[in-house]
Motif scaffolding. Structure first.
Motif, short mmCIF file in Angstrom:
data_model
loop_
_atom_site.label_atom_id
_atom_site.label_comp_id
_atom_site.label_asym_id
_atom_site.label_seq_id
_atom_site.Cartn_x
_atom_site.Cartn_y
_atom_site.Cartn_z
N LYS A 129 0.98 -1.49 0.67
CA LYS A 129 -0.17 0.19 -0.02
C LYS A 129 0.47 0.94 0.36
O LYS A 129 0.49 2.32 -0.63
N ASP A 130 1.44 1.24 1.10
CA ASP A 130 2.72 2.36 1.14
C ASP A 130 3.42 2.59 0.07
O ASP A 130 4.78 1.34 -0.08
N PRO A 131 4.04 3.24 -1.12
CA PRO A 131 5.10 3.21 -2.33
C PRO A 131 6.81 3.63 -1.48
O PRO A 131 7.74 2.84 -2.01
N LEU A 132 6.62 3.77 -0.14
CA LEU A 132 7.66 3.77 0.77
C LEU A 132 8.39 2.20 1.22
O LEU A 132 9.54 1.64 1.12
N ASP A 133 7.20 1.02 1.16
CA ASP A 133 7.86 -0.04 1.08
C ASP A 133 7.65 -0.52 0.29
O ASP A 133 8.15 -2.34 0.11
N CYS A 134 7.74 -0.36 -1.38
CA CYS A 134 8.19 -0.78 -2.66
C CYS A 134 8.87 -0.82 -3.25
O CYS A 134 9.16 0.26 -3.64
N HIS A 135 9.61 -1.84 -4.16
CA HIS A 135 10.52 -1.58 -5.13
C HIS A 135 10.04 -0.49 -5.99
O HIS A 135 11.14 -0.17 -6.63
N ARG A 136 9.10 0.01 -6.07
CA ARG A 136 8.26 0.55 -7.60
C ARG A 136 8.63 1.79 -6.81
O ARG A 136 8.68 2.75 -8.03
N THR A 137 8.85 2.37 -5.86
CA THR A 137 9.80 3.67 -5.90
C THR A 137 11.09 3.53 -5.28
O THR A 137 12.25 4.01 -5.78
N LEU A 138 11.60 2.28 -4.71
CA LEU A 138 12.63 2.53 -4.39
C LEU A 138 13.80 1.60 -5.14
O LEU A 138 14.99 1.84 -4.98
N LEU A 139 13.21 1.40 -6.41
CA LEU A 139 13.74 0.54 -7.67
C LEU A 139 13.54 0.90 -8.57
O LEU A 139 14.27 1.65 -9.94
N ILE A 140 12.72 1.15 -9.34
CA ILE A 140 11.75 1.74 -9.99
C ILE A 140 12.04 2.84 -10.86
O ILE A 140 11.97 3.54 -11.82
N ALA A 141 11.55 3.53 -9.51
CA ALA A 141 11.43 5.07 -9.24
C ALA A 141 12.87 5.75 -10.02
O ALA A 141 13.00 6.46 -10.55
N PRO A 142 13.75 5.16 -8.98
CA PRO A 142 14.87 6.28 -9.37
C PRO A 142 15.57 5.84 -11.37
O PRO A 142 16.29 6.67 -12.02
N ALA A 143 15.26 4.47 -11.85
CA ALA A 143 15.23 4.84 -13.05
C ALA A 143 14.91 5.19 -13.90
O ALA A 143 14.93 5.18 -14.94
N LEU A 144 13.59 5.44 -13.24
CA LEU A 144 12.31 6.65 -14.99
C LEU A 144 12.86 7.81 -13.91
O LEU A 144 12.76 8.08 -15.08
N LYS A 145 13.36 8.29 -13.17
CA LYS A 145 13.59 9.27 -13.22
C LYS A 145 14.29 9.79 -14.36
O LYS A 145 15.04 11.41 -14.77
N GLN A 146 15.53 8.68 -14.03
CA GLN A 146 16.93 8.91 -15.25
C GLN A 146 16.69 9.22 -16.44
O GLN A 146 16.90 9.59 -17.01
N ALA A 147 15.01 8.74 -16.57
CA ALA A 147 14.54 8.43 -18.25
C ALA A 147 13.37 10.07 -18.94
O ALA A 147 13.51 10.04 -19.47
N GLY A 148 13.90 10.53 -17.29
CA GLY A 148 12.75 11.94 -17.28
C GLY A 148 11.23 11.60 -17.13
O GLY A 148 10.87 12.70 -17.51
N PHE A 149 11.40 10.98 -16.08
CA PHE A 149 9.67 10.94 -15.91
C PHE A 149 9.54 11.24 -14.42
O PHE A 149 9.93 10.86 -12.89
N ASP A 150 8.52 11.46 -14.29
CA ASP A 150 7.75 11.76 -12.62
C ASP A 150 7.01 10.93 -12.70
O ASP A 150 6.23 10.43 -13.53
N LEU A 151 6.97 10.81 -11.11
CA LEU A 151 5.86 9.56 -10.84
C LEU A 151 4.42 10.19 -9.83
O LEU A 151 5.29 11.22 -9.29
N ARG A 152 4.14 9.28 -9.77
CA ARG A 152 2.41 9.44 -8.82
C ARG A 152 2.13 9.26 -8.30
O ARG A 152 1.47 7.68 -8.72
N HIS A 153 2.16 8.64 -7.25
CA HIS A 153 1.55 7.54 -6.42
C HIS A 153 0.09 7.08 -5.25
O HIS A 153 -0.10 8.43 -5.15
#
Length: 214
Positions: A129-153
């Motif tokens: 439920k909490d994005p801080l507990d999930c690899h979508r924030t801790l692993l995937i988000a940094p890679a997507l940020k490098q690709a120029g994307f922002d995220l919304r949870h």
């Protein structure tokens, strides 16, 4: 992107990707959330297609359910799942996100999301439920940020920006870690990097829990 036909889809113009954890939802409430935010494609980033508890979201049935309601679905847990079944990614017994981020399959998954975002408004789906507990924030988000994307949870009845999520992470994991050998040049991202490393240490899975016994 300047194509006026894309103006109706903010994710295409602003390079946004959404995320959600299905814990606490049923199918209809999650579908309603997707529709409310204009989600047109769901990328399932769980390692396993089936859950022993949240069976309503098993890939074999939830994928067709979404497609019947006009939302594309793709399972990507084989390349982006947070509990990879490769012991070499757990060198000290805990999953090393830096090692995983360098895997060719993971990088190909990021490229696939970047390409897909040109056509769809994508939401990454996992269980937590909490994005801080999930690899979508801790692993995937940094890679997507490098690709120029922002995220919304999509969490707790609201939309949390990636910057707000990172702010929570830094508040939880704040504090200086002196480095006597650090260069004199300051790193503007030092606090973020420290908080990310600490949060990963807190929640990254251990091999003994993540790897299925054959």
């Amino acid at each position: 992107m300047t194509d006026p036909q894309n103006h109706s889809n903010p994710s295409l113009c602003e390079k946004l990707i959404f995320t959600v954890g299905y814990a606490g939802h049923d199918r209809d409430s999650l579908l309603a959330l997707f529709l409310a935010h204009g989600i047109t494609a769901v990328a399932d980033i769980r390692t396993f297609k089936r859950s022993s508890y949240w069976t309503a979201f098993d890939a074999d049935s939830f994928g067709p359910f979404l497609r019947e309601n006009g939302i594309a679905y793709v399972f990507m847990g084989d390349v982006m799942g947070g509990k990879p079944q490769m012991p070499e990614l757990y060198p000290d017994g805990q999953l090393d996100y830096d090692l995983m981020a360098e895997m060719p399959a993971f990088r190909a998954g990021i490229e696939r999301l970047v390409a897909g975002a040109e056509k769809y408004r994508i939401c990454l789906m996992c269980a937590e439920k909490d994005p801080l507990d999930c690899h979508r924030t801790l692993l995937i988000a940094p890679a997507l940020k490098q690709a120029g994307f922002d995220l919304r949870h999509l969490v707790a009845g609201k939309v949390e920006t990636q910057s707000d999520t990172e702010g929570r992470m830094m508040a939880i994991n704040g504090g200086n870690a002196p480095d006597l050998f650090a260069s004199t040049a300051s790193d503007p991202d030092a606090d973020y990097k420290l908080a990310l490393a600490r949060q990963i240490k807190r929640v990254a899975p251990m091999a003994e829990d993540a790897i299925k016994r054959r």
